[in-house]
Design an enzyme around this catalytic site. Structure first.
Site, mmCIF file in Angstrom:
data_model
loop_
_atom_site.group_PDB
_atom_site.id
_atom_site.type_symbol
_atom_site.label_atom_id
_atom_site.label_comp_id
_atom_site.label_asym_id
_atom_site.label_seq_id
_atom_site.Cartn_x
_atom_site.Cartn_y
_atom_site.Cartn_z
ATOM 1 N N SER A 293 -14.696 22.486 -47.665
ATOM 2 C CA SER A 293 -14.986 21.547 -47.015
ATOM 3 C C SER A 293 -14.862 21.586 -45.590
ATOM 4 O O SER A 293 -14.129 22.284 -44.741
ATOM 5 C CB SER A 293 -14.284 20.542 -47.592
ATOM 6 O OG SER A 293 -14.752 20.219 -49.013
ATOM 7 N N GLN A 294 -15.287 20.529 -44.811
ATOM 8 C CA GLN A 294 -15.398 20.349 -43.439
ATOM 9 C C GLN A 294 -13.839 19.913 -42.997
ATOM 10 O O GLN A 294 -13.226 18.987 -43.788
ATOM 11 C CB GLN A 294 -16.178 19.476 -43.289
ATOM 12 C CG GLN A 294 -16.095 18.752 -41.353
ATOM 13 C CD GLN A 294 -16.918 17.404 -41.645
ATOM 14 O OE1 GLN A 294 -17.484 17.027 -42.367
ATOM 15 N NE2 GLN A 294 -16.960 16.817 -40.295
#
Length: 213
Positions: free
Chosen positions: A61-62
């Protein structure tokens, strides 16, 4: 590349300047190096503010979204936390730097073994990993968790996960459609009901399982 410098810049520009202020979370991001959890050919992008593919149709994920989710969990040093979706193991390692014990479930055996090897390589002793259907929660034994973090999108709160929260426990989970969700913070109240708070919009891979998609 100077990964140490890239890591510090990520924390300053992607986290601090976007409202991530929990010192425990920020310190964990400084300790855990994201480039160690991405494929070699993507290392140069490891500290960019974006998700990256890790194989098996999954992503890491970011950084900002992970930071936001960890901050929403209001983690404490003595907490026991359940993570649904081990993935690369990056978020698991961040959790392990903050809390006493992390239980994590990954449905993909290849990713699970890769993450397990990484935890052993980095010397983590407070992570327990199992392969299985994360929507059912932790089924090996009865445990009530201080926090639950779900790294995939669900159509609604999976009942088995909510039932495994302690009174006062918090769950952070993306809920919505397969293509767009909003982060939900779920708190288990004294009467057993849930308090729901809404945070940022996001896009996660679907949560696959009996109580997911």
């Amino acid at each position: 590349m100077d990964f140490e410098k890239e890591s510090r810049m990520m924390v300053e520009y992607q986290l601090k300047r976007r409202g991530i202020s929990d010192e425990k979370v920020l310190n964990a991001f400084l300790k855990v190096k994201r480039h160690l959890f991405v494929p070699k050919d993507l290392e140069r992008y490891a500290y960019d503010d974006c998700p990256l593919p890790i194989g098996e149709g999954q992503t890491i994920s970011q950084p900002y979204i992970i930071g936001l989710m960890l901050q929403l969990l209001e983690l404490r040093e003595n907490d026991v936390v359940l993570e649904i979706g081990t993935g690369s193991g990056y978020q698991t390692a961040l959790l392990a730097e903050i809390v006493r014990l992390v239980y994590t479930i990954e449905r993909n055996e290849t990713l699970a073994q890769r993450a397990k090897n990484k935890f052993e390589e980095l010397g983590y002793k407070n992570i327990v990993l199992e392969v299985g259907d994360g929507t059912k929660g932790w089924t090996k034994e009865e445990i009530e968790f201080d926090g639950i973090i779900v790294s995939a999108a669900a159509p609604k709160v999976p009942e088995p996960l909510f039932s495994q929260l302690k009174i006062g426990g918090r769950m952070v989970i993306p809920i919505g459609s397969r293509t767009f969700q909003r982060l939900h913070k779920i708190t288990k109240l004294e009467d057993g009901n849930m308090k729901v708070e809404y945070s940022d919009g996001c896009m996660f891979v679907p949560l696959i399982g009996e109580y997911g998609w």
